[in-house]
Design a protein around this motif. Structure first.
Motif, mmCIF file in Angstrom:
data_model
loop_
_atom_site.group_PDB
_atom_site.id
_atom_site.type_symbol
_atom_site.label_atom_id
_atom_site.label_comp_id
_atom_site.label_asym_id
_atom_site.label_seq_id
_atom_site.Cartn_x
_atom_site.Cartn_y
_atom_site.Cartn_z
ATOM 1 N N ILE A 1 0.839 -1.200 0.000
ATOM 2 C CA ILE A 1 0.000 0.000 0.000
ATOM 3 C C ILE A 1 0.875 1.252 0.000
ATOM 4 N N ILE A 2 1.917 1.263 0.849
ATOM 5 C CA ILE A 2 2.829 2.408 0.916
ATOM 6 C C ILE A 2 3.542 2.589 -0.424
ATOM 7 N N ALA A 3 4.062 1.474 -0.972
ATOM 8 C CA ALA A 3 4.773 1.553 -2.251
ATOM 9 C C ALA A 3 3.848 2.030 -3.363
ATOM 10 N N GLY A 4 2.593 1.548 -3.342
ATOM 11 C CA GLY A 4 1.633 1.990 -4.350
ATOM 12 C C GLY A 4 1.326 3.464 -4.231
ATOM 13 N N LEU A 5 1.248 3.961 -2.999
ATOM 14 C CA LEU A 5 0.987 5.381 -2.776
ATOM 15 C C LEU A 5 2.148 6.225 -3.299
ATOM 16 N N VAL A 6 3.363 5.796 -2.975
ATOM 17 C CA VAL A 6 4.552 6.516 -3.453
ATOM 18 C C VAL A 6 4.604 6.491 -4.975
ATOM 19 N N CYS A 7 4.332 5.321 -5.524
ATOM 20 C CA CYS A 7 4.376 5.180 -6.973
ATOM 21 C C CYS A 7 3.303 6.037 -7.636
ATOM 22 N N SER A 8 2.181 6.240 -6.935
ATOM 23 C CA SER A 8 1.111 7.074 -7.499
ATOM 24 C C SER A 8 1.564 8.515 -7.671
ATOM 25 N N PHE A 9 2.444 9.000 -6.784
ATOM 26 C CA PHE A 9 2.982 10.361 -6.944
ATOM 27 C C PHE A 9 3.698 10.465 -8.294
#
Length: 467
Positions: A65-73
């Motif tokens: 979830i954290i990695a996906g959020l960062v990747c969304s940026f």
């Protein structure tokens, strides 16, 4: 001779609207399938188990979830630039308009590293899975052709890796629509296998396996997120298809963001079921999904899982080859690489020369050289590109605020800065030897640029098209 000369975004759009460019035949669905094809593969079938066992335990769910959020940026930044400059080349093309030619070359050379080595490694991984499937039927290939050259082990060439690389190169050369149609079929099959695992596995989930949820502490979750972030890399390949999209201003942002959302959801669900079926400390295996199926004695599904893994890896290789060919085509058209690489097939409007040049090089590396230590180089190349795109958003908002943007990153400069900080943290967490190898690659690139590209560039005539 100015190495900082820029291509104007206006001139890029005028060139795109003229004849002789790539055929426009892709929509948002095709782009989403490209993104899923590249992101969901080795990571979901291989990396989930190792990351859970060694770094995060069941809390790997939070890591994804954290990695996906960062990747969304990063994805939001790509979406804005892609909607502004719907031209092949991804970060390379954007940097040509934002930073100038020398930085564009560095980014292009960096992406060649990312796509090329990643494709070669994935081809080697595909070979391993394929040989494992064959051995299940009692078929064993001659030892000499099963792996890269190693005199001590008696291997000469990884022939399956060479064959799959050349076969997919042929498919890519057939044109965007035909090749992405095949990719879509494989992606649907791959997702069907993942859904089968989820539907069967959910009935065997034991909540007790989720305790302790965070056995390695929050530090383990962060380490898991850094590992998981690498599983998401590849959505940027969607941006390389910009010139072949019918309605790029709308469909590119949709394809980039939709593919990221679907991939993040699949990773989280598979991780939750996987760690719910098998205690996390038992998942340090090469095939965690298949292992989980065997753990619950549902062996009839194991064959489907193996097939899904092979198809999943095939789509990753296909999309990486596709992205590499479009990048090489763009650099050839700009004169930074030999112009012959930008030659299009009159019938398919596909960049045939760059496609086969890429495929042959990838097949050579996959077949002859051991590539097991190059994964960090792929990571550093990707993160470097992500940082440059995020910086480009901030610069273009200041220098060219009136340019048409059909998609805008919210909360600028906060979102781009978060992307820069997160990717920068991951960059500096990579081993020193990776940085050394990356710098050697960049030195080679700069030698090529100053000895050839700076003079052969289309902008070398004096028309710098500075904005």
């Amino acid at each position: 001779m100015s190495v900082m000369r820029k291509k104007s975004i206006t001139s890029m759009m005028e060139l795109k609207d003229k004849g002789g460019t790539l055929k426009k035949e892709l929509g948002a669905f095709d782009l989403t399938m490209l993104g899923i094809g590249c992101v969901v593969g080795t990571g979901i079938f291989v990396m989930t188990g190792v990351a859970a066992a060694q770094h995060a335990g069941p809390a790997l769910i939070l890591s994804f979830i954290i990695a996906g959020l960062v990747c969304s940026f990063c994805a939001l930044c790509y979406a804005e630039l892609a909607s502004m400059v719907p031209v092949s080349g991804s970060a390379y093309t954007y940097s040509y308009a934002t930073f100038g030619e020398i930085i564009a070359w560095i980014l292009g050379w960096d992406l060649i590293l990312e796509y090329g080595f990643a494709a070669s490694m994935v081809a080697s991984g595909w070979s391993g899975y394929f040989q494992g499937l064959l051995s299940g039927f009692g078929i064993n290939l001659p030892h000499a052709i099963t792996s890269a050259f190693n005199a001590d082990k008696g291997t000469l060439i990884d022939l399956p890796a060479v064959i799959i690389a050349l076969l997919l190169t042929f498919l890519v050369s057939r044109g965007a629509k035909e090749s992405t149609r095949i990719n879509t079929i494989m992606v649907v099959l791959k997702i069907a296998v993942i859904v089968l695992f989820l539907v069967v596995g959910v009935f065997y989930v034991k909540p007790v396996n989720w305790t302790p949820f965070m056995p390695f502490g929050f530090g383990g979750v962060v380490t898991g997120a850094a590992t998981a972030f690498i599983a998401y890399i590849g959505f940027d390949v969607v941006a390389t298809a910009a010139e072949e999209v019918r309605n790029p201003q709308k469909d590119l942002p949709r394809g980039i963001i939709a593919s990221l959302i679907v991939c993040a959801l699949l990773y989280v669900l598979v991780t939750a079921v996987l760690t719910g079926i098998v205690p996390y400390h038992l998942l340090d295996v090469k095939n965690p999904v298949a292992f989980a199926i065997q753990f619950i004695h549902q062996n009839w599904i194991a064959g489907f899982i193996s097939l899904g893994a092979i198809v999943g890896i095939t789509t990753v290789l296909f999309v990486l080859l596709y992205g590499q060919t479009r990048l090489v085509y763009a650099m050839g058209r700009d004169g930074l690489l030999p112009k012959r690489l930008s030659k299009l097939n009159p019938k398919t409007k596909a960049p045939t020369v760059s496609t086969w040049a890429t495929g042959i090089v990838v097949a050579f590396f996959a077949g002859v050289l051991p590539l097991d230590r190059l994964s960090d180089l792929v990571s550093i190349g990707t993160l470097f590109a992500f940082v440059s795109v995020a910086i480009g958003i901030i610069i273009l908002r200041k220098t060219q605020p009136n340019l048409k943007r059909s998609f805008r990153v919210p909360w600028v400069p906060v979102i781009p800065l978060l992307a820069i900080l997160c990717c920068g943290y991951l960059l500096f967490s990579l081993p020193l030897v990776t940085w050394e190898a990356f710098l050697v690659w960049m030195v080679i690139g700069l030698i090529i640029y100053f000895s050839y590209s700076v003079r052969s560039s289309r902008l070398a005539s004096g028309n710098t098209e500075e904005e």
